[in-house]
Design an enzyme around this catalytic site. Sequence first.
Site, PDB file in Angstrom:
ATOM      1  N   GLU A 115       0.848  -1.199   0.000  1.00  0.00           N
ATOM      2  CA  GLU A 115       0.000   0.000   0.000  1.00  0.00           C
ATOM      3  C   GLU A 115       0.877   1.239   0.000  1.00  0.00           C
ATOM      4  O   GLU A 115       2.083   1.163   0.242  1.00  0.00           O
ATOM      5  CB  GLU A 115      -0.961  -0.019   1.203  1.00  0.00           C
ATOM      6  N   HIS A 234      -9.510   9.942   2.224  1.00  0.00           N
ATOM      7  CA  HIS A 234      -9.108   8.828   1.360  1.00  0.00           C
ATOM      8  C   HIS A 234      -9.254   9.282  -0.077  1.00  0.00           C
ATOM      9  O   HIS A 234     -10.312   9.790  -0.462  1.00  0.00           O
ATOM     10  CB  HIS A 234      -9.968   7.586   1.616  1.00  0.00           C
ATOM     11  N   ARG A 280      -0.955   9.244   0.871  1.00  0.00           N
ATOM     12  CA  ARG A 280      -2.389   9.497   0.690  1.00  0.00           C
ATOM     13  C   ARG A 280      -2.749  10.962   0.504  1.00  0.00           C
ATOM     14  O   ARG A 280      -3.603  11.298  -0.304  1.00  0.00           O
ATOM     15  CB  ARG A 280      -3.152   9.008   1.927  1.00  0.00           C
ATOM     16  N   HIS A 339     -11.930  10.112   5.976  1.00  0.00           N
ATOM     17  CA  HIS A 339     -11.744   8.670   6.137  1.00  0.00           C
ATOM     18  C   HIS A 339     -11.230   8.303   7.517  1.00  0.00           C
ATOM     19  O   HIS A 339     -11.684   7.334   8.115  1.00  0.00           O
ATOM     20  CB  HIS A 339     -10.744   8.220   5.071  1.00  0.00           C
ATOM     21  N   ARG A 374      -1.737   9.356   8.414  1.00  0.00           N
ATOM     22  CA  ARG A 374      -1.614   7.943   8.814  1.00  0.00           C
ATOM     23  C   ARG A 374      -1.067   7.092   7.667  1.00  0.00           C
ATOM     24  O   ARG A 374      -1.528   7.187   6.536  1.00  0.00           O
ATOM     25  CB  ARG A 374      -2.992   7.410   9.203  1.00  0.00           C
TER      26      ARG A 374
HETATM   27  C1  LIG Z   1     -14.142   2.036   4.678  1.00  0.00           C
HETATM   28  C2  LIG Z   1     -12.965   1.964   5.610  1.00  0.00           C
HETATM   29  C3  LIG Z   1     -11.874   1.167   5.276  1.00  0.00           C
HETATM   30  C4  LIG Z   1     -10.771   1.083   6.147  1.00  0.00           C
HETATM   31  N1  LIG Z   1      -9.736   0.249   5.836  1.00  0.00           N
HETATM   32  C5  LIG Z   1      -8.731   0.083   6.730  1.00  0.00           C
HETATM   33  C6  LIG Z   1      -7.708  -0.883   6.510  1.00  0.00           C
HETATM   34  O1  LIG Z   1      -7.728  -1.609   5.517  1.00  0.00           O
HETATM   35  N2  LIG Z   1      -6.728  -0.995   7.441  1.00  0.00           N
HETATM   36  C7  LIG Z   1      -6.674  -0.220   8.566  1.00  0.00           C
HETATM   37  O2  LIG Z   1      -5.753  -0.363   9.362  1.00  0.00           O
HETATM   38  N3  LIG Z   1      -7.635   0.695   8.799  1.00  0.00           N
HETATM   39  C8  LIG Z   1      -8.661   0.849   7.923  1.00  0.00           C
HETATM   40  N4  LIG Z   1      -9.646   1.764   8.187  1.00  0.00           N
HETATM   41  C9  LIG Z   1      -9.612   2.479   9.466  1.00  0.00           C
HETATM   42  C10 LIG Z   1     -10.010   1.522  10.584  1.00  0.00           C
HETATM   43  O3  LIG Z   1     -11.091   0.726  10.148  1.00  0.00           O
HETATM   44  C11 LIG Z   1     -10.406   2.246  11.843  1.00  0.00           C
HETATM   45  O4  LIG Z   1      -9.463   3.187  12.183  1.00  0.00           O
HETATM   46  C12 LIG Z   1     -10.545   1.281  12.996  1.00  0.00           C
HETATM   47  O5  LIG Z   1     -11.445   0.272  12.625  1.00  0.00           O
HETATM   48  C13 LIG Z   1     -11.008   1.980  14.228  1.00  0.00           C
HETATM   49  O6  LIG Z   1     -11.411   1.014  15.180  1.00  0.00           O
HETATM   50  P1  LIG Z   1     -12.180   1.506  16.468  1.00  0.00           P
HETATM   51  O7  LIG Z   1     -12.469   0.290  17.263  1.00  0.00           O
HETATM   52  O8  LIG Z   1     -11.436   2.604  17.092  1.00  0.00           O
HETATM   53  O9  LIG Z   1     -13.518   2.178  15.901  1.00  0.00           O
HETATM   54  P2  LIG Z   1     -14.741   1.570  15.091  1.00  0.00           P
HETATM   55  O10 LIG Z   1     -14.449   0.264  14.496  1.00  0.00           O
HETATM   56  O11 LIG Z   1     -15.237   2.646  14.187  1.00  0.00           O
HETATM   57  O12 LIG Z   1     -15.811   1.314  16.222  1.00  0.00           O
HETATM   58  C14 LIG Z   1     -16.392   2.385  16.928  1.00  0.00           C
HETATM   59  C15 LIG Z   1     -17.551   1.858  17.714  1.00  0.00           C
HETATM   60  O13 LIG Z   1     -18.045   2.885  18.559  1.00  0.00           O
HETATM   61  C16 LIG Z   1     -19.447   2.940  18.437  1.00  0.00           C
HETATM   62  N5  LIG Z   1     -19.908   4.275  18.823  1.00  0.00           N
HETATM   63  C17 LIG Z   1     -19.863   5.440  18.140  1.00  0.00           C
HETATM   64  N6  LIG Z   1     -20.425   6.423  18.861  1.00  0.00           N
HETATM   65  C18 LIG Z   1     -20.816   5.869  20.033  1.00  0.00           C
HETATM   66  C19 LIG Z   1     -21.450   6.366  21.194  1.00  0.00           C
HETATM   67  N7  LIG Z   1     -21.819   7.647  21.304  1.00  0.00           N
HETATM   68  N8  LIG Z   1     -21.716   5.504  22.210  1.00  0.00           N
HETATM   69  C20 LIG Z   1     -21.355   4.194  22.130  1.00  0.00           C
HETATM   70  N9  LIG Z   1     -20.734   3.680  21.054  1.00  0.00           N
HETATM   71  C21 LIG Z   1     -20.474   4.508  20.025  1.00  0.00           C
HETATM   72  C22 LIG Z   1     -19.728   2.526  17.014  1.00  0.00           C
HETATM   73  O14 LIG Z   1     -21.062   2.106  16.823  1.00  0.00           O
HETATM   74  C23 LIG Z   1     -18.722   1.396  16.874  1.00  0.00           C
HETATM   75  O15 LIG Z   1     -19.229   0.213  17.415  1.00  0.00           O
HETATM   76  C24 LIG Z   1     -10.754   1.860   7.336  1.00  0.00           C
HETATM   77  C25 LIG Z   1     -11.841   2.672   7.655  1.00  0.00           C
HETATM   78  C26 LIG Z   1     -12.946   2.718   6.810  1.00  0.00           C
HETATM   79  C27 LIG Z   1     -14.107   3.582   7.177  1.00  0.00           C
END
Ligand SMILES: Cc1cc2nc3c(=O)[nH]c(=O)nc-3n(C[C@H](O)[C@H](O)[C@H](O)COP(=O)(O)OP(=O)(O)OC[C@H]3O[C@@H](n4cnc5c(N)ncnc54)[C@H](O)[C@@H]3O)c2cc1C
Length: 522
Positions: A115, A234, A280, A339, A374
Amino acid sequence: MTSLTTDRIIIIGAGLGALYAALKLAPRPVVMISPETLGEGASSAWAQGGVAAAMDAADSPENHARDTVGAGAGTVDPKVADLVTREARDYILDLTSLGTPFDRTEDGAYVLSREAAHSFARVVRVKGDQAGAEIMGALIEQVRETPSIQVLEGSMATVLETTDGRVTGVAIQSADSARSGQIMLHGAAVLLAGGGSGGLYALTTNPPRIRGQVIGMAARAGAKISDAEFVQFHPTAMDVGEDPAPLATEALRGEGAILINKHGERFMTAIHPDAELAPRDVVARAIFAEVQAGNRPMLDTRKVLGERIKDLFPSVAEYCARNGIDPATQPIPVAPAAHYHMGGIATDTSGRASLDGLWVCGEASSTGLHGANRLASNGLLEALVYARICAEDIATHIPETTDAPQLNITYPEGGTAPDETAVATLRRVMTDHVGVVRHADGLKQALRILAQLEQDHGDSPSFLNMCATATLIAASALQREESRGAHERSDFPDALPGPGTRSHTYLTEARALRDQICKENA
Ligand SMILES: Cc1cc2nc3c(=O)[nH]c(=O)nc-3n(C[C@H](O)[C@H](O)[C@H](O)COP(=O)(O)OP(=O)(O)OC[C@H]3O[C@@H](n4cnc5c(N)ncnc54)[C@H](O)[C@@H]3O)c2cc1C
């Protein structure tokens, strides 16, 4: 407000950070606040590329750390880059043992994608572009079988309660009912894992509920916020009119897909020696310029992938199909979309926020790993590493208990949901004035509109959380009078001389700046 006390550790969110932390805390009792059914609503489940880790014998954590620091444009904390990349391999092995079916070669090695801005192919993947869904699926199965974890599906958090600078409770409510009242939950500790802020923008790749709510909640409680201005756009969100915009993963460019415009010109070769695999921010700005010029940028996978895209990248193929595009014969229209939020709640190397009793992991945090830009596929890795770090640190701060009754919650009536028109206005303002290319005039205009929205719709705590994070992003962007990484100022096109600095602020400071700008215009 009704209040409930539990010996459980409260985890806000249900993405990768939350699930992995809950598993690492077991058998300590946990209650996880999940707005949706597990697996839905989290960016984690939408990740297409995979997890970055130096798995190739010729690669090393040092190379990975160097690329992370390089992509971050002078503002990555090298100690954090070292900490995260050093352990990456162990997390891939752990996820494998927990049931993630990573793609393997015939002799059993991990298949590694290349990537942008990585000097090696080092992104482990699952079924081409299914990494997020498959990793989440494996962890959800484990969580469902772990008796210490209670999941409150259909609940969301809105407010942190503090007493003398210490977080003592979290107000939760129904995520589905517009009329839900709140309950104050007091637990053994609070871990925020509520994701980033992409959905504060009208053009985003993030799931609908990822709108900076948890960052805003912590900021409103007085937590320190770092690098708020650094939002990654993105480059290749699909420009097909969907909200959120489906993503055409960077791995497609890693496979050799090229960017062309409506005249058939391949524009990246003239802009950067790495062409489509430039960092990016560089690719996002180039695509943005083509959009602005009316040149309709497109991702062309026809020659390198042809029909194979349907097997190798099933998600992208499906997004194309539902929008009437055949990527084997037609280029895919693309535009940059919000993103990933590099900034967030300032977090130390134990995962602790500036407020006692509060830990943060995943995209809601600002650990210093990502700097101004990032490195691709470091997001999931950071969520895993800090989930484990938070779990271990929390365990040293709370009494050892393996027994706590399940919570039985019925929400009262009486709350106020965010006004949808106000939310749409906020998101449009962020895309128009706090987006890929910023200018003081637009940032000030954004702050004035945010102040008005907050004043008019201050009865919804969810909306106040969104306004808080949006204000922090716009105010920090106004204060950073340079262009660095993903933060581009057309009125300050160069980086300031010398090493870059991270930004640190509090909501009170951002609001004071906003008030001053409103007064200037009065
Ligand atoms: C389309 C896409 C593709 C991506 N591809 C990659 C990749 O290939 N590799 C990589 O490293 N990163 C990638 N990323 C980034 C990565 O997915 C995220 O940074 C990572 O998943 C974040 O994990 P997290 O657990 O912090 O948050 P999330 O997985 O976003 O989870 C957040 C959680 O908090 C909950 N939430 C939100 N607000 C509240 C609230 N007020 N009260 C209670 N719960 C709440 C949500 O419902 C969710 O369950 C991508 C992101 C996207 C959007």
